[in-house]
Scaffold this active site. Structure first.
Site, PDB file in Angstrom:
ATOM      1  N   CYS A   1       0.833  -1.203   0.000  1.00 41.59           N
ATOM      2  CA  CYS A   1       0.000   0.000   0.000  1.00 41.59           C
ATOM      3  C   CYS A   1       0.869   1.255   0.000  1.00 41.59           C
ATOM      4  O   CYS A   1       1.406   1.649   1.046  1.00 41.59           O
ATOM      5  CB  CYS A   1      -0.908  -0.004   1.230  1.00 41.59           C
ATOM      6  SG  CYS A   1      -1.900   1.493   1.379  1.00 41.59           S
TER       7      CYS A   1
ATOM      8  N   CYS B   1      -0.460   4.129   2.173  1.00 40.08           N
ATOM      9  CA  CYS B   1      -0.199   3.974   3.616  1.00 40.08           C
ATOM     10  C   CYS B   1       1.268   4.242   3.952  1.00 40.08           C
ATOM     11  O   CYS B   1       1.574   4.858   4.965  1.00 40.08           O
ATOM     12  CB  CYS B   1      -0.508   2.554   4.091  1.00 40.08           C
ATOM     13  SG  CYS B   1      -2.015   1.857   3.437  1.00 40.08           S
ATOM     14  N   ASP B   2       2.188   3.758   3.124  1.00 49.18           N
ATOM     15  CA  ASP B   2       3.588   3.687   3.561  1.00 49.18           C
ATOM     16  C   ASP B   2       4.568   4.604   2.818  1.00 49.18           C
ATOM     17  O   ASP B   2       5.717   4.744   3.251  1.00 49.18           O
ATOM     18  CB  ASP B   2       4.083   2.233   3.434  1.00 49.18           C
ATOM     19  CG  ASP B   2       3.294   1.305   4.346  1.00 49.18           C
ATOM     20  OD1 ASP B   2       2.851   1.784   5.412  1.00 49.18           O
ATOM     21  OD2 ASP B   2       3.113   0.126   4.007  1.00 49.18           O
TER      22      ASP B   2
END
Ligand code: NAP
Length: 321
Positions: free
Chosen positions: A143, A146-147
């Site tokens: 992701c 997200c990261d």
């Protein structure tokens, strides 16, 4: 009025899944005054909510995946849709009064319904190479939204050549100093516009005809060992701090295996009315067997499933006209 007896606590429809397909089905059926429950499971970590930007949903030029799904949800709730955050474990055929319906068991409760719409989507596949599982959360990610911020000024690799890989590679360039796309062939699968943007982006380089042999590292990821598939016994190592894997999807259909027919990849087989092989079970969105998986097609499937299920429930109740 029909004199068919149906237990009072029985829903007309239970929708399983809170992505675009499920929420569209929920919106249409609750707007049609049916008694509907949507079980959204782990919707926070679904494909749509983890997508940074959607720019091909007609009428909405640019929106985050989370924002678009949240709008679908609010609209469905405004028509009275009941939503519970529960994970469905199994469904079984069960009589409700005079009629055959379904019993749905979640991690929390058991529900009775006359019909079911399955819209459980698909999850990202893992690559299955040494080091992948070991370094999840320590350099391996599925992701970018997200990261990516963890990789500001650092070098990363993206594995895959489809729409997701290229879209996420482009997103990663906002943070990383260099993004190497590692792809097993010499051309991308992604749509032309994404390809053009990736080729024009100075931060993106490509390792063509390359498969990942191993993720390298100790405490965290330090690199990727790749095999050059067109040259016998040629391996290379690419130094990176993070590896983002986008090599396709696996449908979230394990809970319904044996109840409805699945294709060889595990996607649910439906007809054009979104009927599955099981009486009273319909399906829509990314979990069904089809050629184009987009938000807009999931919504279209959801509307079709809602229409079919409404006719089915009316007939079951003896109210068809
Ligand atoms: P995908 O289209 O199935 O692409 C998967 C990519 O991973 C392919 O390039 C494939 O290589 C590669 N791959 C698969 N298994 C591999 C392995 N074991 N090792 C190395 N590489 C491997 O999946 P996706 O990109 O996640 O897209 C899924 C669906 O969502 C598609 O229908 C896509 O169009 C849609 N989507 C659309 C958008 C958009 O419209 N903006 C954005 C994201 C996703 P090959 O090419 O050699 O098969």
């Amino acid at each position: 009025m029909s004199d068919i007896n149906i237990s009072e606590d029985t829903y007309d429809i239970i929708v399983v899944g809170g992505g675009p397909g499920g929420l569209t089905a929920g919106l249409y059926t609750s707007r049609a005054d049916m008694k509907v429950l949507l079980l959204e499971g782990n919707a926070q970590a679904s494909q749509i909510t983890m997508t940074d930007m959607i720019e091909n949903y007609p009428g909405v030029p640019e929106i985050s995946g989370f924002g678009l799904n949240d709008t679908f949800k609010k609209q469905a709730l405004s028509f009275g849709l009941e939503i519970k955050p529960e994970q469905v474990n199994r469904i079984n055929r069960k009589k409700s009064g005079d009629v055959e319906g379904w019993e749905i068991t979640t991690d929390n409760d058991v529900y009775q319904t006359l019909s079911v719409i399955v819209s459980t989507g698909a999850a990202w596949s893992s690559l299955g190479v040494p080091g992948e599982q070991e370094f999840i959360g320590r350099g391996i990610s599925y992701c970018a939204t997200c990261d990516a911020p963890f990789y500001r000024g650092r070098e990363v690799a993206v594995i895959g050549g489809g729409d997701t890989a290229i879209q996420e590679a482009l997103y990663l360039t906002k943070f990383a100093s260099k993004v190497t796309v590692i792809h097993r062939r010499d051309r991308l699968r992604a749509t032309a516009i994404l390809q053009q943007r990736a080729f024009a982006n100075e931060k993106i380089t490509f390792a063509w005809d390359s498969t990942v042999e191993k993720i390298l590292g100790e405490d965290g990821v330090t690199g990727v060992k790749i095999k050059k598939v067109k040259t016998p016994d040629r391996y290379e190592e690419i130094s990176v701090d993070g590896v983002f894997i986008f090599v396709g999807l696996v449908p979230n259909t394990a809970f319904i295996k044996g109840i409805v027919n699945l294709d060889k990849d595990g996607y649910i087989i439906t007809d054009r009315d979104m009927k599955t092989s099981a009486e009273g079970v319909f399906a829509c969105g990314d979990c069904i067997s089809k050629s184009l998986r987009q938000v807009v097609t999931a919504c279209g499937d959801g509307a079709t499933a809602a229409d079919s299920v409404s006719l089915y429930v009316d007939e079951l109740k003896g109210q068809a006209y």
